[in-house]
Design an enzyme around this catalytic site. Structure first.
Site, mmCIF file in Angstrom:
data_model
loop_
_atom_site.group_PDB
_atom_site.id
_atom_site.type_symbol
_atom_site.label_atom_id
_atom_site.label_comp_id
_atom_site.label_asym_id
_atom_site.label_seq_id
_atom_site.Cartn_x
_atom_site.Cartn_y
_atom_site.Cartn_z
ATOM 1 N N SER A 19 45.147 50.063 29.156
ATOM 2 C CA SER A 19 46.502 50.618 29.299
ATOM 3 C C SER A 19 46.860 51.561 28.148
ATOM 4 C CB SER A 19 47.515 49.463 29.331
ATOM 5 O OG SER A 19 48.817 49.981 29.432
ATOM 6 N N LYS A 43 49.613 53.339 31.952
ATOM 7 C CA LYS A 43 50.392 53.141 30.731
ATOM 8 C C LYS A 43 51.449 52.093 31.058
ATOM 9 C CE LYS A 43 52.321 54.894 26.778
ATOM 10 N NZ LYS A 43 51.643 53.986 25.887
ATOM 11 N N ASN A 67 47.847 53.684 16.196
ATOM 12 C CA ASN A 67 48.884 54.329 17.004
ATOM 13 C C ASN A 67 50.184 53.550 16.975
ATOM 14 O OD1 ASN A 67 49.940 53.344 19.879
ATOM 15 N ND2 ASN A 67 47.912 52.417 19.539
ATOM 16 N N LEU A 71 55.518 53.125 23.406
ATOM 17 C CA LEU A 71 55.594 52.824 24.841
ATOM 18 C C LEU A 71 56.352 53.894 25.633
ATOM 19 C CD1 LEU A 71 56.163 48.957 24.552
ATOM 20 C CD2 LEU A 71 54.125 50.084 25.405
ATOM 21 N N CYS A 127 52.729 44.303 22.747
ATOM 22 C CA CYS A 127 52.703 45.557 21.989
ATOM 23 C C CYS A 127 53.301 45.352 20.600
ATOM 24 C CB CYS A 127 53.464 46.651 22.718
ATOM 25 S SG CYS A 127 53.354 48.206 21.808
ATOM 26 N N LYS A 162 48.687 40.208 29.341
ATOM 27 C CA LYS A 162 47.960 40.810 28.212
ATOM 28 C C LYS A 162 48.426 40.202 26.895
ATOM 29 C CE LYS A 162 46.269 45.102 26.349
ATOM 30 N NZ LYS A 162 46.233 46.546 26.547
ATOM 31 N N ILE A 188 42.099 42.025 24.021
ATOM 32 C CA ILE A 188 43.300 41.931 23.225
ATOM 33 C C ILE A 188 44.078 43.259 23.219
ATOM 34 C CG2 ILE A 188 42.469 40.176 21.600
ATOM 35 C CD1 ILE A 188 41.644 42.418 19.688
ATOM 36 N N THR A 190 46.368 45.761 20.513
ATOM 37 C CA THR A 190 46.003 46.250 19.165
ATOM 38 C C THR A 190 46.406 45.258 18.068
ATOM 39 O OG1 THR A 190 48.079 47.463 19.148
ATOM 40 C CG2 THR A 190 46.112 48.691 19.763
ATOM 41 N N GLY A 262 39.349 51.607 25.890
ATOM 42 C CA GLY A 262 40.480 52.457 25.540
ATOM 43 C C GLY A 262 40.102 53.556 24.577
HETATM 44 C C1 LIG Z 1 47.291 55.390 21.993
HETATM 45 C C2 LIG Z 1 47.295 53.994 22.551
HETATM 46 C C3 LIG Z 1 48.332 53.604 23.409
HETATM 47 C C4 LIG Z 1 48.342 52.311 23.946
HETATM 48 N N1 LIG Z 1 49.348 51.956 24.801
HETATM 49 C C5 LIG Z 1 49.333 50.723 25.398
HETATM 50 C C6 LIG Z 1 50.294 50.378 26.382
HETATM 51 O O1 LIG Z 1 51.158 51.180 26.786
HETATM 52 N N2 LIG Z 1 50.234 49.117 26.900
HETATM 53 C C7 LIG Z 1 49.282 48.197 26.543
HETATM 54 O O2 LIG Z 1 49.269 47.074 27.066
HETATM 55 N N3 LIG Z 1 48.336 48.519 25.630
HETATM 56 C C8 LIG Z 1 48.332 49.750 25.057
HETATM 57 N N4 LIG Z 1 47.354 50.087 24.147
HETATM 58 C C9 LIG Z 1 46.326 49.086 23.787
HETATM 59 C C10 LIG Z 1 45.038 49.277 24.597
HETATM 60 O O3 LIG Z 1 45.272 49.119 25.985
HETATM 61 C C11 LIG Z 1 43.933 48.279 24.145
HETATM 62 O O4 LIG Z 1 44.380 46.961 24.386
HETATM 63 C C12 LIG Z 1 43.603 48.412 22.664
HETATM 64 O O5 LIG Z 1 43.631 49.762 22.268
HETATM 65 C C13 LIG Z 1 42.218 47.831 22.331
HETATM 66 O O6 LIG Z 1 41.190 48.457 23.083
HETATM 67 P P1 LIG Z 1 40.314 49.712 22.517
HETATM 68 O O7 LIG Z 1 39.826 49.323 21.159
HETATM 69 O O8 LIG Z 1 39.217 49.894 23.529
HETATM 70 O O9 LIG Z 1 41.246 50.879 22.468
HETATM 71 C C14 LIG Z 1 47.318 51.387 23.599
HETATM 72 C C15 LIG Z 1 46.277 51.791 22.742
HETATM 73 C C16 LIG Z 1 46.247 53.076 22.224
HETATM 74 C C17 LIG Z 1 45.114 53.469 21.325
#
Ligand SMILES: Cc1cc2nc3c(=O)[nH]c(=O)nc-3n(C[C@H](O)[C@H](O)[C@H](O)COP(=O)(O)O)c2cc1C
Length: 301
Positions: A19, A43, A67, A71, A127, A162, A188, A190, A262
């Site tokens: 997401s 998103k 980041n 949202l 978040c 989540k 997970i 972030t 992501g």
């Molecule tokens: C720029 C950015 C925006 C994100 N926005 C959301 C979001 O709107 N909703 C959500 O549940 N997670 C959001 N995440 C978290 C990611 O979905 C993911 O859980 C997290 O980045 C770990 O995975 P990755 O290391 O592969 O990025 C966001 C991550 C990034 C980097």
């Protein structure tokens, strides 16, 4: 075989766009499908449109990616239209991510988004980047169960919750969402973090605090997924730092059934899905596996 069936939904491969990475534009979805994505998470969607934080909202710091987007999203009405449109032009399963400021909002969002018929609803209770107006419902078992309950009561679509790694112990939280009726868990989100610009002598992100993602959080994601798998009997979408086929295999071994990708999309573009899928297949051939199901959870004794 790298395809799988979860909640009676067919995924051509286990790689799901996480997401927040590419918004909810149907045209992107077509590009993702052509590039072998297995599932697409939108998103996170709120009732009202949100602008998000002012820039700078993200940066790469070599070890990981920070980041605090805040949202930003088009709100429920436009998102419903976008998902309906996307469902007409792609066959790939769509996971609609929702987030609300209180229990009632989560219920309303679940009811409204169901109109668009996403394949799965993901409730984002994790978040770390929004202050004041949004509570971190994923921080304790009671709140996490309350959100799960209300979302489940407002939809017939499978629901995944989540979770956040920013807790002392994720196990009771995972257990409580399972007991409240969740069909699956995504883990997970972030990790809460911060960086300071030493020349400007101030925080780099306008929000001060942000969420760390990418390669650096992979060990944290593996540990959380491993613990959740030990605790519950529902499928897990293992997410956090996956960049290569070997990472994907490790996450399956920890107990994930699907894999969220992501930040790797920022580093390598959408072609990363084809690359990781080919690497998974190569590893399976070299190690005598014919079905990814045989790999899920094998690291558990
Ligand atoms: C720029 C950015 C925006 C994100 N926005 C959301 C979001 O709107 N909703 C959500 O549940 N997670 C959001 N995440 C978290 C990611 O979905 C993911 O859980 C997290 O980045 C770990 O995975 P990755 O290391 O592969 O990025 C966001 C991550 C990034 C980097």
């Amino acid at each position: 075989m790298i395809n799988s069936k979860i909640f009676d939904i067919n995924f051509n491969n286990p790689l799901v766009l996480a997401s927040g990475i590419l918004g909810v534009h149907a045209e992107y979805f077509k590009t993702l499908e052509k590039n072998n994505v297995g599932g697409i998470t939108t998103k996170s969607i709120s009732l009202d449109p949100r602008k998000g934080h002012k820039n700078p909202i993200m940066f790469n710091d070599n070890h990981g990616f920070m980041n605090a987007v805040g949202l930003s999203n088009a709100g429920i009405d436009k998102s419903i239209e976008m998902i309906k449109h996307a469902k007409q032009i792609v066959k790939t399963p769509i996971i609609a991510s929702i987030f609300g400021g209180n229990v009632e909002e989560f219920g309303e969002l679940a009811k409204l988004i169901s109109e668009a018929k996403p394949d799965i609803i993901e409730a984002n209770i994790s978040c770390p980047n929004v202050k004041k107006e949004f509570k971190l419902f994923g921080a304790n078992a009671e709140d996490a169960a309350a959100i799960t309950n209300v979302v489940k009561n407002n939809t017939k679509i499978p629901v995944v919750i989540k979770l956040t790694p920013n807790v002392t112990d994720i196990k009771p939280i995972a257990k409580s969402v399972e007991q409240a009726g969740a069909d699956g868990i995504t883990a997970i989100n972030t990790l809460a973090g911060m960086r300071i610009d030493i020349n400007a002598k101030m925080p780099i992100l306008t929000n001060k605090f942000g969420g760390l993602s990418g390669k650096g959080i992979f060990p944290v994601a593996i540990k959380n997924v491993y613990e959740i798998y030990k605790t519950v009997n529902i499928p897990i979408i293992g997410t956090g730092g996956i960049t290569t086929g070997k990472d994907a295999i490790e996450m399956l071994m920890a107990g994930a059934s699907l894999l969220g990708v992501g930040t790797a999309v920022y580093y390598e573009g959408v072609k990363v899905f084809t690359k990781i899928n080919l690497e998974i297949e190569e590893w399976m051939t070299n190690n005598g596996y014919s079905n990814i199901k045989e790999i899920i959870g094998v690291a558990h004794e």
